[in-house]
Design an enzyme around this catalytic site. Structure first.
Site, PDB file in Angstrom:
ATOM      1  N   TYR A 243       0.877  -1.169   0.000  1.00 32.56           N
ATOM      2  CA  TYR A 243       0.000   0.000   0.000  1.00 32.56           C
ATOM      3  C   TYR A 243       0.915   1.220   0.000  1.00 32.56           C
ATOM      4  O   TYR A 243       1.671   1.427   0.963  1.00 32.56           O
ATOM      5  CB  TYR A 243      -0.889   0.028   1.247  1.00 32.56           C
TER       6      TYR A 243
ATOM      7  N   ARG B 153     -19.888  -2.862   6.466  1.00 29.93           N
ATOM      8  CA  ARG B 153     -20.946  -2.656   7.464  1.00 29.93           C
ATOM      9  C   ARG B 153     -20.845  -3.619   8.635  1.00 29.93           C
ATOM     10  O   ARG B 153     -21.213  -3.284   9.751  1.00 29.93           O
ATOM     11  CB  ARG B 153     -22.315  -2.780   6.792  1.00 29.93           C
TER      12      ARG B 153
ATOM     13  N   HIS C 162     -10.904  -6.437  -5.084  1.00 29.96           N
ATOM     14  CA  HIS C 162     -10.549  -6.536  -3.666  1.00 29.96           C
ATOM     15  C   HIS C 162     -11.527  -7.469  -2.931  1.00 29.96           C
ATOM     16  O   HIS C 162     -11.872  -7.263  -1.770  1.00 29.96           O
ATOM     17  CB  HIS C 162     -10.573  -5.145  -3.023  1.00 29.96           C
TER      18      HIS C 162
HETATM   19  C1  LIG Z   1      -9.830 -10.189   5.244  1.00 31.69           C
HETATM   20  C2  LIG Z   1      -9.251  -9.657   3.968  1.00 31.69           C
HETATM   21  C3  LIG Z   1      -8.145  -8.828   4.021  1.00 31.69           C
HETATM   22  C4  LIG Z   1      -7.582  -8.338   2.844  1.00 31.69           C
HETATM   23  N1  LIG Z   1      -6.459  -7.575   2.924  1.00 31.69           N
HETATM   24  C5  LIG Z   1      -5.869  -7.142   1.779  1.00 31.69           C
HETATM   25  C6  LIG Z   1      -4.646  -6.422   1.834  1.00 31.69           C
HETATM   26  O1  LIG Z   1      -4.085  -6.188   2.899  1.00 31.69           O
HETATM   27  N2  LIG Z   1      -4.125  -5.984   0.657  1.00 31.69           N
HETATM   28  C7  LIG Z   1      -4.720  -6.238  -0.548  1.00 31.69           C
HETATM   29  O2  LIG Z   1      -4.214  -5.836  -1.597  1.00 31.69           O
HETATM   30  N3  LIG Z   1      -5.863  -6.956  -0.618  1.00 31.69           N
HETATM   31  C8  LIG Z   1      -6.443  -7.416   0.505  1.00 31.69           C
HETATM   32  N4  LIG Z   1      -7.583  -8.167   0.425  1.00 31.69           N
HETATM   33  C9  LIG Z   1      -8.119  -8.542  -0.882  1.00 31.69           C
HETATM   34  C10 LIG Z   1      -7.517  -9.861  -1.364  1.00 31.69           C
HETATM   35  O3  LIG Z   1      -6.164  -9.688  -1.754  1.00 31.69           O
HETATM   36  C11 LIG Z   1      -8.242 -10.416  -2.607  1.00 31.69           C
HETATM   37  O4  LIG Z   1      -8.321  -9.409  -3.574  1.00 31.69           O
HETATM   38  C12 LIG Z   1      -9.642 -10.936  -2.317  1.00 31.69           C
HETATM   39  O5  LIG Z   1      -9.731 -11.533  -1.043  1.00 31.69           O
HETATM   40  C13 LIG Z   1     -10.006 -11.958  -3.399  1.00 31.69           C
HETATM   41  O6  LIG Z   1     -11.284 -12.402  -3.262  1.00 31.69           O
HETATM   42  P1  LIG Z   1     -11.674 -13.799  -2.541  1.00 31.69           P
HETATM   43  O7  LIG Z   1     -11.555 -13.554  -1.070  1.00 31.69           O
HETATM   44  O8  LIG Z   1     -13.068 -13.986  -3.003  1.00 31.69           O
HETATM   45  O9  LIG Z   1     -10.726 -14.875  -3.041  1.00 31.69           O
HETATM   46  C14 LIG Z   1      -8.162  -8.666   1.596  1.00 31.69           C
HETATM   47  C15 LIG Z   1      -9.266  -9.521   1.546  1.00 31.69           C
HETATM   48  C16 LIG Z   1      -9.805 -10.021   2.709  1.00 31.69           C
HETATM   49  C17 LIG Z   1     -10.983 -10.953   2.614  1.00 31.69           C
END
Ligand SMILES: Cc1cc2nc3c(=O)[nH]c(=O)nc-3n(C[C@H](O)[C@H](O)[C@H](O)COP(=O)(O)O)c2cc1C
Length: 331
Positions: free
Chosen positions: A116, A152, A231
């Protein structure tokens, strides 16, 4: 959904603090995109080719997508994920609860650092240096988060900080980042991407691209690859499912750089559909967290093994071949 993943999801729901379960599982807004990411796979079918022999099986085309705060899921946190990530590239989050150097030391395969960008460019640079020193093989800059999405479930629980004893370890000793969960966001531009490009010789991926024109810009700005991703439905709750956005991005990129599909992948067939639509690999987010919460390192291994086994089976049933002409809309 792959039955192993479904079982681990149920176990994770049972063992996790409900606040943390909702943090891991929830999405932004009405969670329309969260649901649509999975539904988009159900809207499509594969037309297998026959009498082609076995074809050439690609290596297991899966990456572990970056997710924050693995110690909320299991005391071993990212160390367990890293140990389990055999054969799959681990993209480790800026917001990990284990320092990136320790993640890389524990890993059995390649580790990429998800970055980030920070409002203070010196903090961004220090994060890049930490990733380099740790031995990360690539940087993945997440570009879909100028501000945090509104979750939410977290708001209802009043969940906005980590429990005592846990921290975003890559950040906590950096200037201006004293808080436990202090991951700052800001509205960055392509010039910021150019600056990171100049800072490091590591391959630079962009995560969170949906618009084909942005994919073309990514190529022009020297990206090594992109993640088509919303995301996991945690940012803007009015965008297309990641799979629906994929073909136009693949066309715009025209094979110049690899395109990873990330969001809603829950089975070997989902991986096959993503590859057939032009992805080089699929990113897995929440299922890894379910495995981690349910059974630590062994649980993450179960997720990856189940997906690998199911993907190879689907591929064999498809004659070892995946291409866009094999994808049809289910009616
Ligand atoms: C709990 C959680 C935390 C996440 N934290 C980050 C993060 O720190 N950085 C980031 O680029 N994406 C983050 N993501 C997005 C994931 O990299 C990814 O895009 C997403 O989980 C993919 O979808 P899926 O959970 O359906 O496989 C996060 C997703 C979740 C569920």
């Amino acid at each position: 959904m792959n039955p192993v993943l479904a079982e681990l999801h149920e176990k994770a729901r049972a063992v996790l603090d409900p606040v943390h379960y909702d943090f891991f599982t929830g999405g932004a807004g009405d969670e329309v995109v969260l649901a649509d990411n999975e539904a988009a796979f159900r809207r499509r079918a594969l037309l297998p080719r026959v009498l082609r022999g076995k074809g050439n099986s690609p290596e297991f085309p899966v990456l572990i997508s970056p997710t924050a705060f693995h110690k909320l899921a299991h005391p071993d946190g990212e160390l367990a994920t890293a140990r389990a990530a055999e054969g799959a590239t681990l993209v480790s989050s800026t917001a990990s609860t284990v320092p990136i150097a320790d993640v890389v030391a524990a890993a059995t395969g390649p580790v990429w650092f998800q970055l980030y960008l920070q409002p203070d460019p010196e903090v961004t640079e220090e994060l890049v240096r930490r990733a380099e020193r740790a031995g990360c093989a690539a940087l993945v800059v997440t570009v879909d988060s100028p501000v945090f999405g509104r979750h939410r479930r977290d708001i209802a629980h009043g969940f906005h900080d980590l429990p005592a004893g846990l921290a975003a370890e890559n950040m906590r000793d950096l200037p201006g980042t004293t808080g436990l969960r202090k991951i700052e966001m800001a509205p960055f531009t392509w010039a910021d991407i150019d600056r990171v490009r100049e800072l490091t010789s590591l391959p630079l991926w962009l995560k969170g691209v949906l618009h084909p024109d942005d994919a073309v810009l990514a190529v022009g700005h020297g990206a090594a690859g992109i993640f088509v991703s919303n995301h996991g439905g945690r940012q803007l709750d009015v965008v297309p499912a990641a799979l629906d956005a994929l073909p136009a991005v693949v066309d715009a990129v025209g094979g110049r750089i690899p395109v990873v599909l990330d969001g809603g992948v829950r089975s070997g067939a989902d991986i096959a559909l993503a590859l057939a639509l032009g992805a080089s690999a699929a990113g897995i987010g929440r299922p890894v967290l379910w495995g981690l919460a349910a059974d630590g390192e062994a649980g993450v291994r179960k997720v990856l093994d189940a997906l690998r086994d199911e993907f190879e089976h689907v591929l064999a049933l498809c004659g070892g071949q995946l291409s866009r002409d094999m994808v049809v809309v289910r009616c």
